[in-house]
Design an enzyme around this catalytic site. Structure first.
Site, PDB file in Angstrom:
ATOM      1  N   ASN A 126       0.206  -1.895   0.160  1.00  0.00           N
ATOM      2  CA  ASN A 126      -0.012  -0.211   0.266  1.00  0.00           C
ATOM      3  C   ASN A 126       1.126   1.395  -0.501  1.00  0.00           C
ATOM      4  O   ASN A 126       0.438   2.956  -0.330  1.00  0.00           O
ATOM      5  CB  ASN A 126      -1.288   0.147   0.944  1.00  0.00           C
ATOM      6  CG  ASN A 126      -0.342   0.467   2.466  1.00  0.00           C
ATOM      7  OD1 ASN A 126       0.635  -0.381   2.557  1.00  0.00           O
ATOM      8  ND2 ASN A 126      -1.417   0.370   3.288  1.00  0.00           N
ATOM      9  N   GLU A 179       4.863  -2.779  12.221  1.00  0.00           N
ATOM     10  CA  GLU A 179       3.651  -2.266  12.083  1.00  0.00           C
ATOM     11  C   GLU A 179       2.805  -2.732  11.836  1.00  0.00           C
ATOM     12  O   GLU A 179       3.251  -3.003  10.137  1.00  0.00           O
ATOM     13  CB  GLU A 179       3.914  -1.023  10.930  1.00  0.00           C
ATOM     14  CG  GLU A 179       5.878  -0.184  11.284  1.00  0.00           C
ATOM     15  CD  GLU A 179       5.559   0.582  12.897  1.00  0.00           C
ATOM     16  OE1 GLU A 179       3.986   0.312  13.392  1.00  0.00           O
ATOM     17  OE2 GLU A 179       6.385   1.278  12.744  1.00  0.00           O
ATOM     18  N   CYS A 207      -3.413   1.034   6.918  1.00  0.00           N
ATOM     19  CA  CYS A 207      -3.502   1.439   8.645  1.00  0.00           C
ATOM     20  C   CYS A 207      -4.286   2.289   9.353  1.00  0.00           C
ATOM     21  O   CYS A 207      -4.289   1.973  10.320  1.00  0.00           O
ATOM     22  CB  CYS A 207      -2.395   0.436   8.490  1.00  0.00           C
ATOM     23  SG  CYS A 207      -0.930   1.419   8.589  1.00  0.00           S
ATOM     24  N   GLU A 217       8.663   3.652  14.152  1.00  0.00           N
ATOM     25  CA  GLU A 217       9.401   3.350  13.204  1.00  0.00           C
ATOM     26  C   GLU A 217       9.666   5.911  12.409  1.00  0.00           C
ATOM     27  O   GLU A 217       8.488   6.713  12.568  1.00  0.00           O
ATOM     28  CB  GLU A 217       9.223   4.426  11.353  1.00  0.00           C
ATOM     29  CG  GLU A 217       9.518   2.286  11.569  1.00  0.00           C
ATOM     30  CD  GLU A 217       8.928   1.170  10.163  1.00  0.00           C
ATOM     31  OE1 GLU A 217       8.311   1.625   9.832  1.00  0.00           O
ATOM     32  OE2 GLU A 217       9.900   0.936   9.980  1.00  0.00           O
TER      33      GLU A 217
END
Ligand code: ADP
Length: 473
Positions: A143, A241, A275, A449
């Site tokens: 994505n 993640e 997400c 991150e």
């Protein structure tokens, strides 16, 4: 594939289709266990020299990578749109954030500090040093086919790690183009490697290798849990993640116009396939009607189509499977009593397009309230009290992003402290930045991150104690 500074072919190819046009964009070579093993070996061999370079030398490559991507900004954006369907506007933002990650971690490379610790013993001196973790295995999703790589590569290289990337096979072309840049800036061989192929097979090579000391993964919670179990065998450091199920809460005192604008911007970015996408939109019952009307007015004006067309606001979905999931969630909600305010069906028979959709009167029994829809659907849920909505917002295993709109400063603090999510947007539907730590709590992940924290994930802290003669007469 790119291993030890060489482009590698194979006997097996995969066609990559544009989900907007169903045309072939390109073909890629597919490898497997053997290529993954070669890549691990080359990353291992390159580690010693790379980890000893000064931060300035390592940063100089990151600056060059950023510069080269900037030169080809538009080509990268078009490729992203072609391989996975998002709009050119969203794709341009993705390229900018990619450049941002390389630049940020080029700067942060110089700011790796240890501690000097006061000693409990006159004859000892104590301090810590930070060193790169070692070889990194990176697994990324489709994505954000470019920026998810940058978020891992930039800190790994800045810290002095070497890396092997396994991108998603749905959209591997941006990754290949990034490796062309890596080749162009002459990053020494073996430091960055690219392997394409069956996920479980390549994943297993990473997991079984004692040389791979760190796994960094972005993807589904199910695969993340599997990788955590597999990495236990060799006790690897991990960053995960994973999925999210973001609540988006609009209180009665909010600026409704801002909230509507923020919601649509966040919800329809990447066609809802993010997400951090708002998945449960809680609206105070006293403003539900006004909010729904304003929202419907904006959503009904959106143009859906090929992401490469500048005029389109919403692009294609990744594939048929993605559309089927959206269809099943919408059907389940309607069967259980939700009201269809707008959309609710796919568009045409060519390409993977689904209408932006608004559902109201959504209740807790519906699948859409628990599972990630990963598509352009807004479920509206009424609420009456702050405590009640907080409890509902937190009643999920996920804990990635959350958003709320209010003009009450006390509520701003209360909600920020009590929402069980790693990232919170207050009157802000895009609370993400290269300088701030991105990451989830609960089943949405481990580690961060971006921010200075993003570099820490690729460093080990070593503790050193030195015995000396305290007094010399
Ligand atoms: P998504 O639903 O976004 O496709 P996945 O978790 O399935 O999320 O995929 C994210 C990344 O994880 C992709 O690169 C995919 O190929 C990879 N992947 C999927 N299954 C495995 C596995 N068993 N081992 C290693 N990587 C995997």
């Amino acid at each position: 594939m790119y291993i030890n500074g060489n482009w590698i072919t194979s006997n097996s190819e995969k066609k990559i289709y544009n989900p907007a046009t169903e045309e072939i964009v390109d073909k890629v070579f597919i490898g497997g266990k053997s290529e993954a093993e070669q890549a691990v070996k080359s990353a291992k061999d390159a580690f010693d020299k790379w980890s000893k370079e000064t931060p300035e030398v390592r940063a100089s490559y990151l600056w060059k990578i950023a510069e080269e991507i900037r030169k080809e900004k538009e080509q990268f954006a078009q490729l992203i749109s072609k391989e996975m369907g998002k709009t050119i506007h969203n794709a341009r933002n993705e390229v900018l954030s990619t450049i941002g990650y390389f630049e940020w971690f080029a700067e942060e490379a110089r700011r790796v500090y240890g501690d000097t610790i006061s000693s409990t013993d006159q004859a000892k001196r104590m301090f810590t040093i930070k060193q790169p973790v070692g070889v990194v295995g990176a697994i990324t999703p489709w994505n954000f086919p470019l920026s998810m790589i940058a978020r891992k590569f930039a800190p790994a290289l800045a810290a002095g790690c070497t890396i092997i990337l396994k991108p998603a096979l749905e959209a591997p072309l941006s990754a290949i183009k990034l490796f062309k840049v890596i080749e162009k800036v002459r990053l020494p061989k073996g430091i960055a490697n690219l392997v394409l192929g069956p996920a479980a097979e390549i994943g297993a090579v990473f997991m079984e290798s004692k040389a791979v000391r760190k796994i960094t993964f972005t993807g589904s919670t199910d695969v993340g849990k599997l990788l955590m179990k597999q990495s236990a065998n060799t006790v690897k450091k991990i960053s995960m993640e994973l999925g999210g199920h973001a609540p988006f809460i609009i209180f009665e005192d909010a600026n409704i116009e801002d909230a509507v604008k923020g919601l649509v911007q966040s919800k329809f970015a990447s066609t809802g396939q993010q997400c951090v996408s708002p998945n449960r939109v809680y609206v105070h019952e006293s403003i539900m009607e006004e909010f729904t009307n304003e929202l419907t007015e904006i959503v009904s004006s959106f143009k859906v189509g090929n992401g490469l067309d500048e005029h389109n606001d919403i692009g294609a979905m990744i594939n048929e499977k993605g559309i089927e999931k959206v269809e099943s969630h919408v059907k389940d909600a309607l069967d259980k009593g939700a009201k269809l305010i707008y959309g609710g069906s796919r568009i045409g028979s060519e390409g993977c397009f689904y209408k932006p959709t608004i559902l109201s009167e959504v209740t807790d029994e519906m699948i859409i309230v628990d599972e990630e829809t990963f598509g352009p659907v807004i479920p509206l849920i009424p609420f009456s009290t702050e405590d009640g909505v907080l409890q509902k917002a937190n009643s999920t295993n996920y804990g990635l992003a959350s958003y709320f709109y209010t003009n009450d400063i006390g509520r701003m603090y209360r909600m920020s402290e009590r929402l069980e999510f790693g990232m919170i947007g207050v009157n802000d539907s895009s609370p993400f930045n290269v300088k701030t730590p991105f990451g989830g709590v609960k089943e949405s992940g481990i580690g961060k991150e971006g921010g200075y924290q993003g570099l820490e994930e690729y460093l080990e802290t070593k503790s050193v104690s030195v015995k000396i003669t305290p007094n010399v007469n």
